[in-house]
Design an enzyme around this catalytic site. Structure first.
Site, PDB file in Angstrom:
ATOM      1  N   CYS A  59       0.826  -1.218   0.000  1.00 37.81           N
ATOM      2  CA  CYS A  59       0.000   0.000   0.000  1.00 37.81           C
ATOM      3  C   CYS A  59       0.856   1.263   0.000  1.00 37.81           C
ATOM      4  O   CYS A  59       0.861   2.029  -0.963  1.00 37.81           O
ATOM      5  CB  CYS A  59      -0.882   0.040   1.252  1.00 37.81           C
ATOM      6  SG  CYS A  59      -1.879  -1.391   1.480  1.00 37.81           S
TER       7      CYS A  59
HETATM    8  N1  SAJ Z   1       6.816   2.308   8.587  1.00 34.24           N
HETATM    9  C1  SAJ Z   1       7.851   3.106   9.076  1.00 34.24           C
HETATM   10  N2  SAJ Z   1       7.580   3.988  10.068  1.00 34.24           N
HETATM   11  C2  SAJ Z   1       6.323   4.102  10.604  1.00 34.24           C
HETATM   12  C3  SAJ Z   1       5.291   3.289  10.086  1.00 34.24           C
HETATM   13  C4  SAJ Z   1       5.559   2.391   9.091  1.00 34.24           C
HETATM   14  O1  SAJ Z   1       8.986   3.023   8.615  1.00 34.24           O
HETATM   15  O2  SAJ Z   1       6.141   4.903  11.520  1.00 34.24           O
HETATM   16  C5  SAJ Z   1       7.093   1.383   7.487  1.00 34.24           C
HETATM   17  C6  SAJ Z   1       6.770  -0.051   7.838  1.00 34.24           C
HETATM   18  O3  SAJ Z   1       7.893  -0.690   8.405  1.00 34.24           O
HETATM   19  C7  SAJ Z   1       6.420  -0.639   6.470  1.00 34.24           C
HETATM   20  C8  SAJ Z   1       5.798   0.537   5.727  1.00 34.24           C
HETATM   21  O4  SAJ Z   1       6.229   1.715   6.410  1.00 34.24           O
HETATM   22  O5  SAJ Z   1       7.582  -1.053   5.791  1.00 34.24           O
HETATM   23  C9  SAJ Z   1       4.277   0.492   5.708  1.00 34.24           C
HETATM   24  O6  SAJ Z   1       3.899   0.296   7.043  1.00 34.24           O
HETATM   25  P1  SAJ Z   1       2.328   0.449   7.531  1.00 34.24           P
HETATM   26  O7  SAJ Z   1       2.343   0.415   9.008  1.00 34.24           O
HETATM   27  O8  SAJ Z   1       1.707   1.602   6.867  1.00 34.24           O
HETATM   28  O9  SAJ Z   1       1.692  -0.927   7.108  1.00 34.24           O
HETATM   29  P2  SAJ Z   1       0.914  -1.373   5.829  1.00 34.24           P
HETATM   30  O10 SAJ Z   1       1.681  -1.212   4.577  1.00 34.24           O
HETATM   31  O11 SAJ Z   1       0.420  -2.728   6.157  1.00 34.24           O
HETATM   32  O12 SAJ Z   1      -0.284  -0.324   5.749  1.00 34.24           O
HETATM   33  C10 SAJ Z   1      -1.563  -0.759   6.036  1.00 34.24           C
HETATM   34  C11 SAJ Z   1      -2.455   0.241   5.369  1.00 34.24           C
HETATM   35  N3  SAJ Z   1      -3.791  -0.247   5.376  1.00 34.24           N
HETATM   36  C12 SAJ Z   1      -4.542  -0.069   4.283  1.00 34.24           C
HETATM   37  O13 SAJ Z   1      -4.137   0.472   3.276  1.00 34.24           O
HETATM   38  C13 SAJ Z   1      -5.921  -0.575   4.358  1.00 34.24           C
HETATM   39  C14 SAJ Z   1      -2.406   1.569   6.110  1.00 34.24           C
HETATM   40  O14 SAJ Z   1      -3.447   2.439   5.613  1.00 34.24           O
HETATM   41  C15 SAJ Z   1      -2.629   1.363   7.574  1.00 34.24           C
HETATM   42  O15 SAJ Z   1      -2.598   2.617   8.233  1.00 34.24           O
HETATM   43  C16 SAJ Z   1      -1.515   0.473   8.094  1.00 34.24           C
HETATM   44  O16 SAJ Z   1      -1.709  -0.804   7.449  1.00 34.24           O
HETATM   45  C17 SAJ Z   1      -1.581   0.304   9.600  1.00 34.24           C
HETATM   46  O17 SAJ Z   1      -1.928   1.307  10.264  1.00 34.24           O
HETATM   47  O18 SAJ Z   1      -1.214  -0.777  10.051  1.00 34.24           O
END
Ligand code: SAJ
Length: 438
Positions: free
Chosen positions: A274
């Site tokens: 995403c």
């Molecule tokens: N990440 C960071 N720093 C942060 C947060 C994330 O480096 O503070 C990195 C993570 O390690 C990862 C990437 O960013 O590599 C994405 O992380 P994510 O927490 O956004 O996880 P995703 O990709 O699973 O995002 C999903 C998304 N859900 C949908 O699109 C329905 C996102 O909108 C959600 O907010 C997220 O999950 C969530 O909150 O878990």
């Protein structure tokens, strides 16, 4: 009787038939929710193995237990098929197919087009068609609607058309499909109402908006918000390194503010299906309108540069031990794109591994969810066991994915030098001198 009334009656009597196109981490949980709401659900997926497994009661989606699939298949509430035959009989069809980026970072909506073209062949008056796949504002009106109206039926008059962004967060035990608020926007108010009627039977809270474009944009704001804030905090990490400050202490301090602040953490880069991709759907669309989405491009540049920054820090740490990257034994701890999952899609760990591999490091890795990894040149690396010997033999251990199952005291105790890109060792007391941050 008007189409809306007919749909309303079919929903009320549970006679409505639901179709789900795409049985992945979005489509299958949605199919389960509609089946649990009492509807007969037919799922369509091009992957014959998935279809066959589902009809045998086997789930290929982490968050959907096979027992649930088995029960729904046996009760006749859910069947899967690999073709669109009979989709004209369905009263509502929800499309949840992939929307990847091409190598050129342009949107690839070919899966949406293929699904819509198949649906259009059997489209009949009274049907509701909803797109859930993340895409740029205008896809529903500009791409789907003309294809569906090609045989003369009109959206909003003869059939209903809406967009509702998927908000599935794989592995999230707190928020699942049923209890995550659903945003819905239709081509016309009656389309919105038709979509709302269905979603309200299966999802606890439904929020309607004025158009499909608004609903498409809402999803992109959600994920662009994350990508840009992660980019900001990655840049804050680079500033703190220049200022010789502990970025993690700075974030924890800022987070004591009870309003107007939200924690994000620096890391080795961003992965997943995403966050690295969705914002590019928005910037691509705006480019066609001669507008440059600067924050998206800047965040992408900063986030995309993090793997190189990790390699630079690793090089510095090895240099401090009078070692070069070439020939050094480096252990990468964690390969998945985020903790407690095995998902490798767009994982920054793969970028770090690839760069170090190309610079001649002797790379090993351990990830409890991935027993082996294939490098770009085709070589396959087998994962090492999580043992003191594995850490001892490495000149440098880089923590890329902070899986909860790791014993970080053990890691620090037996490693010579640790580069911790996730602050995963924050509670480890002994051996702090060996641990470095990005
Ligand atoms: N990440 C960071 N720093 C942060 C947060 C994330 O480096 O503070 C990195 C993570 O390690 C990862 C990437 O960013 O590599 C994405 O992380 P994510 O927490 O956004 O996880 P995703 O990709 O699973 O995002 C999903 C998304 N859900 C949908 O699109 C329905 C996102 O909108 C959600 O907010 C997220 O999950 C969530 O909150 O878990």
């Amino acid at each position: 009787m008007a189409h809306l009334e007919i749909l309303k009656k079919k929903i009320a009597t549970g006679k409505a038939q639901v179709g789900i196109i795409g049985l992945g981490y979005v489509g299958l949980p949605l199919a389960v929710e509609f089946a649990h709401a009492g509807f007969k659900v037919v799922g369509v997926d091009v992957d014959l193995r998935k279809v066959d497994g589902l009809n045998k009661g086997r789930s290929h989606v982490e968050d959907v237990p096979s027992s649930t699939v088995k029960q729904l298949v046996q009760s006749g509430k859910f069947t899967a098929r690999a073709d669109y035959k009979g989709c004209g009989k369905m009263d509502a069809i929800f499309i949840a197919v992939p929307t990847p980026l091409r190598k050129t970072r342009d949107p690839d909506i070919s899966y949406i087009v293929s699904a819509v073209d198949q649906i259009a062949r059997e489209l009949r008056p009274g049907q509701l068609i909803v797109l859930e796949s993340t895409t740029y504002p205008g896809t529903t009106e500009e791409i789907m609607r003309p294809r569906l109206e090609a045989k003369g039926l009109k959206a909003g008059q003869d059939f209903f058309l809406a967009f509702s962004p998927e908000r599935v967060d794989p592995g999230n035990k707190l928020y699942e499909t049923k209890n995550t608020p659903k945003v819905v926007g239709g081509t016309t108010p009656r389309c919105t109402r038709a979509a709302r009627m269905f979603y309200e039977t299966a999802i606890s809270s439904v929020h309607t908006v004025s158009s499909t474009q608004t609903a498409e944009m809402i999803k992109l704001l959600e994920n662009t918000f994350r990508a840009v804030n992660i980019g900001l905090v990655n840049e804050i990490a680079m500033m703190c390194e220049k200022l010789k400050l502990d970025v993690w202490e700075v974030i924890d301090g800022a987070a004591t503010k009870p309003f107007g602040f939200m924690r994000f953490y620096p890391g080795p880069g961003i992965g997943g299906h995403c966050i690295p991709l969705d914002p590019h759907y928005l910037s691509w669309k705006l480019k066609t309108l001669n507008y440059s989405a600067r924050f998206i491009e800047l965040a992408s540049e900063i986030n995309g540069a993090m793997p190189e920054l990790v390699v630079r820090r690793a090089t510095e740490l090895l240099n401090d031990c009078r070692k070069s990257v070439k020939g050094s034994r480096i252990l990468i701890l964690g390969a998945a794109y985020k903790k407690d999952t095995g998902d490798l899609r767009e994982s920054p760990a793969l970028d770090v591994l690839q760069i170090l591999h190309e610079r001649g490091a002797r790379i090993q890795f351990h990830d409890p969810y991935n027993k082996s990894l294939r490098m770009e040149d085709g070589t396959v690396k087998r994962g090492k066991p999580f043992t003191p010997a594995t850490f001892k033999e490495a000149d440098l251990v880089i923590i890329i994915t902070d899986h909860s199952c790791f014993d970080y005291d053990e890691v620090v105790r037996h490693s010579r030098v640790v580069l911790d890109t996730r602050n995963a060792t924050r509670s480890v007391k002994a051996g702090r001198k060996k641990v470095h941050s990005i």
